[in-house]
Structure formats: structure tokens, C-alpha cells
Design a protein around this motif. Structure first.
Motif, PDB file in Angstrom:
ATOM      1  N   ASN A 146      90.000 -16.335 -11.355  1.00  0.00           N
ATOM      2  CA  ASN A 146      91.325 -16.939 -11.459  1.00  0.00           C
ATOM      3  C   ASN A 146      92.155 -16.140 -12.453  1.00  0.00           C
ATOM      4  O   ASN A 146      91.674 -15.779 -13.517  1.00  0.00           O
ATOM      5  N   GLU A 147      93.380 -15.856 -12.099  1.00  0.00           N
ATOM      6  CA  GLU A 147      94.306 -15.110 -12.958  1.00  0.00           C
ATOM      7  C   GLU A 147      93.675 -13.842 -13.512  1.00  0.00           C
ATOM      8  O   GLU A 147      93.804 -13.532 -14.697  1.00  0.00           O
ATOM      9  N   GLY A 148      92.962 -13.109 -12.644  1.00  0.00           N
ATOM     10  CA  GLY A 148      92.425 -11.820 -13.039  1.00  0.00           C
ATOM     11  C   GLY A 148      91.188 -11.874 -13.908  1.00  0.00           C
ATOM     12  O   GLY A 148      90.733 -10.847 -14.406  1.00  0.00           O
ATOM     13  N   ARG A 149      90.644 -13.074 -14.125  1.00  0.00           N
ATOM     14  CA  ARG A 149      89.437 -13.205 -14.951  1.00  0.00           C
ATOM     15  C   ARG A 149      88.360 -13.955 -14.190  1.00  0.00           C
ATOM     16  O   ARG A 149      88.657 -14.745 -13.307  1.00  0.00           O
ATOM     17  N   ILE A 150      87.110 -13.718 -14.601  1.00  0.00           N
ATOM     18  CA  ILE A 150      86.009 -14.462 -14.009  1.00  0.00           C
ATOM     19  C   ILE A 150      85.817 -15.752 -14.787  1.00  0.00           C
ATOM     20  O   ILE A 150      85.657 -15.739 -16.004  1.00  0.00           O
ATOM     21  N   GLU A 151      85.872 -16.876 -14.072  1.00  0.00           N
ATOM     22  CA  GLU A 151      85.728 -18.177 -14.732  1.00  0.00           C
ATOM     23  C   GLU A 151      84.256 -18.560 -14.854  1.00  0.00           C
ATOM     24  O   GLU A 151      83.840 -19.136 -15.845  1.00  0.00           O
ATOM     25  N   ASP A 160      74.820 -24.856  -9.078  1.00  0.00           N
ATOM     26  CA  ASP A 160      75.190 -24.674 -10.490  1.00  0.00           C
ATOM     27  C   ASP A 160      76.657 -24.994 -10.704  1.00  0.00           C
ATOM     28  O   ASP A 160      77.028 -25.742 -11.607  1.00  0.00           O
ATOM     29  N   LEU A 161      77.488 -24.343  -9.864  1.00  0.00           N
ATOM     30  CA  LEU A 161      78.920 -24.471 -10.039  1.00  0.00           C
ATOM     31  C   LEU A 161      79.382 -25.895  -9.793  1.00  0.00           C
ATOM     32  O   LEU A 161      80.250 -26.416 -10.489  1.00  0.00           O
ATOM     33  N   TYR A 162      78.778 -26.523  -8.783  1.00  0.00           N
ATOM     34  CA  TYR A 162      79.230 -27.869  -8.432  1.00  0.00           C
ATOM     35  C   TYR A 162      78.763 -28.879  -9.475  1.00  0.00           C
ATOM     36  O   TYR A 162      79.519 -29.746  -9.900  1.00  0.00           O
ATOM     37  N   ASP A 204      87.285 -27.101 -16.604  1.00  0.00           N
ATOM     38  CA  ASP A 204      88.044 -27.971 -15.709  1.00  0.00           C
ATOM     39  C   ASP A 204      88.565 -27.216 -14.488  1.00  0.00           C
ATOM     40  O   ASP A 204      88.661 -27.771 -13.398  1.00  0.00           O
ATOM     41  N   PHE A 205      88.903 -25.910 -14.669  1.00  0.00           N
ATOM     42  CA  PHE A 205      89.418 -25.160 -13.533  1.00  0.00           C
ATOM     43  C   PHE A 205      88.380 -25.067 -12.427  1.00  0.00           C
ATOM     44  O   PHE A 205      88.651 -25.357 -11.262  1.00  0.00           O
ATOM     45  N   VAL A 206      87.156 -24.672 -12.798  1.00  0.00           N
ATOM     46  CA  VAL A 206      86.090 -24.537 -11.804  1.00  0.00           C
ATOM     47  C   VAL A 206      85.808 -25.894 -11.167  1.00  0.00           C
ATOM     48  O   VAL A 206      85.692 -26.020  -9.952  1.00  0.00           O
ATOM     49  N   MET A 207      85.744 -26.907 -12.006  1.00  0.00           N
ATOM     50  CA  MET A 207      85.509 -28.266 -11.520  1.00  0.00           C
ATOM     51  C   MET A 207      86.548 -28.651 -10.470  1.00  0.00           C
ATOM     52  O   MET A 207      86.216 -29.102  -9.382  1.00  0.00           O
ATOM     53  N   SER A 208      87.823 -28.430 -10.784  1.00  0.00           N
ATOM     54  CA  SER A 208      88.847 -28.891  -9.851  1.00  0.00           C
ATOM     55  C   SER A 208      88.994 -27.939  -8.666  1.00  0.00           C
ATOM     56  O   SER A 208      89.443 -28.353  -7.604  1.00  0.00           O
ATOM     57  N   PHE A 209      88.581 -26.673  -8.822  1.00  0.00           N
ATOM     58  CA  PHE A 209      88.705 -25.773  -7.691  1.00  0.00           C
ATOM     59  C   PHE A 209      87.623 -26.008  -6.643  1.00  0.00           C
ATOM     60  O   PHE A 209      87.818 -25.767  -5.460  1.00  0.00           O
ATOM     61  N   LEU A 210      86.471 -26.498  -7.083  1.00  0.00           N
ATOM     62  CA  LEU A 210      85.367 -26.689  -6.152  1.00  0.00           C
ATOM     63  C   LEU A 210      85.455 -27.991  -5.363  1.00  0.00           C
ATOM     64  O   LEU A 210      84.670 -28.235  -4.458  1.00  0.00           O
TER      65      LEU A 210
END
Lengths: 275, 329
Positions: free
Chosen positions: B207-212, B219-221, B227-233
């Protein structure tokens, strides 16, 4: 059904009037004059026509026109494809200026083009002419100058055909080819060229027609010397003014026929381009 | 590590597409680069393929320093979102392209092309032009074409993005099975979290040029890094100051459950098997919470607008606070 409905939308008198005006306009401007050229060329029979074309000065003029036109088309083809690739596929400072300059020949009168070339290449007074002359290269009053003038006036035709097609084609296929291991030259030959093939053919045919008919610029740079630098178009004018109307019409008919043949080739190619 | 990217930065004018990105992508796996549009994931893929040059940083492919290798020398299979089919060539010729460039013997090319076309189920279309194929068929052709050169890594840039929903689903299942057969290290870009969760062995969220975050789908879920990863998944809703999945909140029609909060149903929306409830908390702030229940649950509880309910985050569903992630890390 839909097309029939739209065709019926305009009342009959309007449609008839539109048709009459269009056909009448094209006939008066193009159809009748061109037909009369052919009629006059063959007025005294086929024998006279063939005889007029067999005259050494005429043969020389037609050969010269063919030579100049073919060389000019060849140069415009190579240069046109290169510049089109440059304009569409690359970014560089001055790109917009270059793009605008390419359209200049469309806007400038060919006579002005001729004069401009004289200013640069005139062997005695030109900007660069004397230097070239000292190297034994004569540009003005000889074939190189005439080719140059013809290249100049037909310059935009190939480029303006290829640029939109190349833009539309995109560079996806070229990138795919590169990722599959193709070098730039292989990508161009196997992917880009087949994609723009018909645009190239169309541009070549158009510039051939334009080159065969060039008059103004060539007249200025050639010196119009009979049997030496007199092209077919220049010969037509000279013959006409010298009251040799038969020869003038015969050569005019040949030029008109060549140009029409070009257009026929184009209209045959066009549907293939669409498919 | 099959692909190793280190300190890659790429800018377009003022726009920073990639900001000092470093990541290792394992051999033989199917990795998804997941993130919103314009987040830099496609740029990263194109930098790996050599179709884009990074301003700084290095790319190593199977131990080979590839940073300055041109695309045609990286032996990377690339599949484009819009297929990039060679329009003037038959399907078989498209697939044969990379092999012809490599000047392989004719018999070998023919055999390989036949093999690949049957692998992607296009044998009967070998002599057709790409324009005579459907989108899904074209993309399978593009995949066969990329596989023909036996690439070290296979890169797919939003490969199913231009296809309609049903074909997209079919193709991604097919890609998963294909990968289990072929085992070539594969990286694909997607903005569809469902696609990434379903297909990938490992997901890199950009996201925005960086690895979150980098991790397996589970794992991710279950343990999103932020919060970004949480809401993106997947969908999220905030209750008691924490993010939760709307289906990880239990609804009760009676009070008295420890830790539950009183609320009132404001609206409901039925979508297929689930019902999405908009619930207003009966506290001072009157925050709205989204809760998803199955239609059977909805019916058995007799839920409906204006009904008073009590909400409680489901036990066992991970509570993804930064603190808990740091504790497990």
C-alpha cells in the motif's frame, strides 16, 4: 430495420436535393475535368497517343519522374517509420516541436519549399551549397535536389498514417515479445511491423501519388532543363505552353492514370485494414 | 529465495510508486501481491520483469543479479492484464513465439506447443486467431505462451482483472491447480482480497509504495499487522474501540451475557445467504456497527429493524490489536 428507419427520416425532396448537389459538385470539380484530360489524350486515336509518349523527351521525363518519386518514397518510408516509432514509443525533450515541424510541409506552398532549398543548397550563393559543390556534390539543378524537394512535400503522409495506428496498437505486445526473449530488432520485425503493415502501405501509396504529381518545389530546384531535369509534370506545362497539346495531354493522362491506380490500390487495401 | 528484491525505490515525477521496498519471494510458491490500485504492486512486478527500471535497489532472480539485465534476458514469463496477444498470429504461433526466438528445432517447438495447448485446454483452437477467442481463452493462451520459455519465474499482472466475475472465479481455481502441476515460482498481482486468499500460498500486502505485511493467507486474516491489512482483507466494523469482522460479532435478543453491549437494529440488508444489520449502540456516542448474520440465524432470532439487541465479539475470533501482534511476533 434500424438503418432503414434512419434512412427514411429525411423527406424525399431533401434527400434528392442533397444527392444532386453532392454528385454535381464532385462531377464539376473532379469528374468532368479528369475525363476530358483522357478524352483529349485519345482524341486523335491511340496511335497518336502512343507516338506522343514515345518521344525521347517524354520518355526521359517519365523515367525521371519515376526515379525521383521512387527514391522519395523509399526515403520517406524509412524516415517515416523511424520518426513514428520515436514519436509514439519514446519521450524526449522537443517531441512536440518535432511533431509540429512534421506538419509544416502540409501547410507551406511547394514553391516556398523550392525557394527555401535554393537558399540552402544553391551552388554559388546558398548557405551550404558551395561547400557541397567543392566536394563534387551538386544538389540544385540535379536529381538530389529534386528528390529532396519531393521528400519534403510528401514527408508527413507516411508519418500521419502510422502514428495513430501505432498509438492504437499500444506497446503491450512489444513488451510481451521482449519478456519472451525477443531483441528490439526482432520485436520490431515480428510484432510491430505486422501491426502497422496496412498503415505503412497506405502511407506509401499516398506519398507515391503525391510524389508523382509534385510540381512547384521541383520546378524551382530543378531548373526545368529539357532532357535533363524536366520531370513529367514540368514537361506537361512546357508542352502545353509550346502548343504541343497532344503530348501535353498524353503525359497528363499517364500521370492521372498513375495517381488513380494508387487510389484504387488503397481502396482495395482498406477493407483488409478494417478486418 | 527465488526472487529477492532489496531497497527498490521507483518514482514518477513527484509520485512515489515504490518506497524502499525489500521482500523475498520463495521458490516454487504461488505468491500474491495484494493491494489497492496505485499502491505500487504492478510497478514492483514490472521491475522484477525488467519492464520498468527502478531508481535504486536490486533484484535477484534465482541467485542471478538481474537489476541491470534487460527484460529479454531475465527468462521471466509475464502475463498481462489485457492479454497482449499477438493479434496477427495464430494461437499456436503465439505460444511458439518464445521458442522460435530461441531458435529451437521445429519438431521440438511443435511438440512443446501441443503439450502446452493441451495443458491450457486450447488444443482445438490452435489455428485460430486471438480475436476468435473469448477473454478467458486468450488469457490461457497468454499463460501457455509465457510457460513455453520454461521461465524461472512466472509473473502475472492482474491476470483475471479484465474478465467477468464467473470466468474469473473459474480461472483462478484453474491457476491454483495448474500451479500444483507445474510448480514454477509464480507471483501474481491482484487487488481482489478473495482472489489472493483463495489462490496464494503467501500474500504480500502493498500500500502506498510500502509493504504492509507478508504472510500466509491465514496469518494475514487472523493476525493482521495493522488496521489497513485488517480492513483490506475483508469488511470490518468498530466496537468498543476495536476492529472486528462483522460476522465475528454475536447478537443476543436478551441481556445478561458478560461483556455484551446494548444496541438497536437500525437497518438490514439481505444479500444471498447473509443479512447485514446496521446496529446503533445505545451508549453516549451512538456509534453504528455492522453485524452480519446468516439468514437462518436471522430468522430464528426474529431479528428486524427497531429491535433491541445485545452485541458481543465472538470468542476465539482474533482480536487484532497492535499489542497482540507484537506479543506473537
Amino acid at each position: 430495420m434500424a438503418s432503414e428507419a434512419s434512412r427514411l427520416r429525411e423527406p424525399l425532396p431533401v434527400r434528392l436535393a442533397l444527392r444532386t448537389v453532392t454528385i454535381g459538385y464532385v462531377a464539376a470539380l473532379v469528374g468532368i475535368p479528369t475525363t476530358l484530360v483522357f478524352r483529349n489524350a485519345f482524341a486523335d486515336g491511340l496511335g497518336t497517343f502512343v507516338h506522343a509518349l514515345g518521344e525521347p523527351a517524354v520518355v526521359h521525363a517519365l523515367e525521371l519522374t519515376a526515379t525521383v518519386a521512387l527514391l522519395a518514397v523509399l526515403i520517406n518510408l524509412v524516415f517515416g517509420v523511424t520518426v513514428s516509432m520515436l514519436l509514439v514509443r519514446h519521450d524526449f525533450p522537443g517531441k512536440r516541436v518535432l511533431s509540429a515541424l512534421i506538419d509544416v510541409p502540409l501547410a507551406i506552398s511547394p514553391v516556398v519549399v523550392g525557394l527555401a532549398l535554393l537558399l540552402v543548397y544553391n551552388p554559388r550563393t546558398g548557405w551550404w551549397g558551395p561547400t557541397l559543390q567543392s566536394w563534387g556534390l551538386q544538389v540544385i539543378f540535379s536529381t538530389p535536389g529534386m528528390v529532396m524537394a519531393t521528400v519534403f512535400v510528401a514527408l508527413p503522409l507516411v508519418i500521419r498514417e502510422i502514428v495513430p495506428v501505432l498509438t492504437e496498437l499500444g506497446d503491450d505486445q512489444e513488451q510481451a515479445a521482449r519478456s519472451l526473449g525477443a531483441r528490439a530488432s526482432q520485436t520490431f520485425r515480428r510484432i510491430t511491423l505486422p501491426g502497422i503493415k496496412w498503415a505503412v502501405v497506405y502511407g506509401v501509396v499516398l506519398s507515391l501519388a503525391r510524389s508523382l504529381g509534385e510540381f512547384g518545389a521541383v520546378k524551382v530546384v530543378s531548373g526545368n532543363i529539357a532532357d535533363q531535369t524536366q520531370t513529367a509534370t514540368l514537361l506537361v506545362e512546357a508542352k502545353y505552353q509550346g502548343f504541343e497539346q497532344t503530348a501535353a495531354y498524353a503525359v497528363a493522362a499517364v500521370l492521372a492514370f498513375a495517381a488513380m491506380a494508387c487510389l484504387v490500390v488503397v481502396s482495395i487495401l482498406r477493407p483488409e485494414e478494417d478486418s | 529465495m527465488s526472487i529477492s528484491v532489496s531497497g527498490i525505490t521507483k518514482t514518477y515525477g513527484d509520485f512515489v510508486a515504490l518506497d524502499n521496498v525489500s521482500v523475498d519471494l520463495p521458490t516454487g510458491q504461488l505468491t500474491a501481491l495484494l493491494g489497492p490500485s496505485g499502491g505500487g504492486k504492478s510497478t514492483l512486478l514490472r521491475v522484477i520483469a525488467g519492464l520498468e527500471t527502478a531508481d535504486s535497489g536490486t533484484v535477484t532472480i534465482e541467485g542471478t543479479e538481474a537489476t541491470h539485465l534487460p527484460a529479454q534476458k531475465r527468462n521471466v514469463g509475464f502475463v498481462f492484464q489485457h492479454y497482449a496477444a499477438f493479434k496477427h498470429m495464430s494461437v499456436a504461433k503465439n505460444v511458439a513465439f518464445g521458442l522460435e526466438i530461441r531458435k529451437r528445432p521445429k519438431a521440438e517447438i511443435k511438440q512443446k506447443v501441443d503439450e502446452l495447448l493441451s495443458l491450457v485446454h486450447l488444443s482445438q483452437f490452435a489455428d485460430r486467431l486471438p480475436s476468435q477467442l473469448s477473454g478467458g481463452q486468450r488469457q490461457r493462451m497468454a499463460l501457455a505462451r509465457a510457460l513455453a520459455i520454461e521461465p524461472t519465474v512466472l509473473l502475472l499482472d492482474e491476470p483475471f482483472g479484465a474478465l467477468d466475475a464467473k470466468v474469473r472465479k473459474e480461472l483462478r481455481e484453474w491457476l491454483r491447480r495448474l500451479h500444483d502441476e507445474v510448480h514454477v515460482t509464480t507471483v501474481f498481482v491482484t487487488h481482489d482480497q478473495e482472489e489472493a486468499l483463495e489462490v496464494a500460498d503467501e500474500i504480500v500486502v502493498i500500500n502506498e509504495g510500502r509493504i504492509e505485511q507478508v504472510g500466509t493467507p491465514d496469518d494475514l486474516y487472523d493476525r493482521p499487522a495493522n488496521d489497513f491489512v485488517m480492513s483490506f482483507l475483508g469488511p470490518t466494523t468498530e466496537i468498543l474501540g476495536e476492529l472486528h469482522r462483522p460476522h465475528d460479532i454475536e447478537v443476543f435478543t436478551h441481556p445478561g451475557i458478560a461483556g455484551s453491549v446494548p444496541a438497536r437494529i437500525v437497518r438490514e440488508l439481505r444479500v444471498g445467504f447473509e443479512v447485514r444489520l446496521t446496529v446503533e449502540l445505545l451508549d453516549a456516542a451512538h456509534d453504528e456497527v455492522t453485524v452480519t448474520v446468516t439468514r437462518a440465524h436471522h430468522r430464528s432470532l426474529g431479528l428486524g429493524p427497531d429491535l433491541d439487541v445485545w452485541l458481543s465479539p465472538t470468542r476465539g475470533a482474533t482480536v487484532p490489536t497492535m499489542a497482540s501482534v507484537e506479543a506473537t511476533a
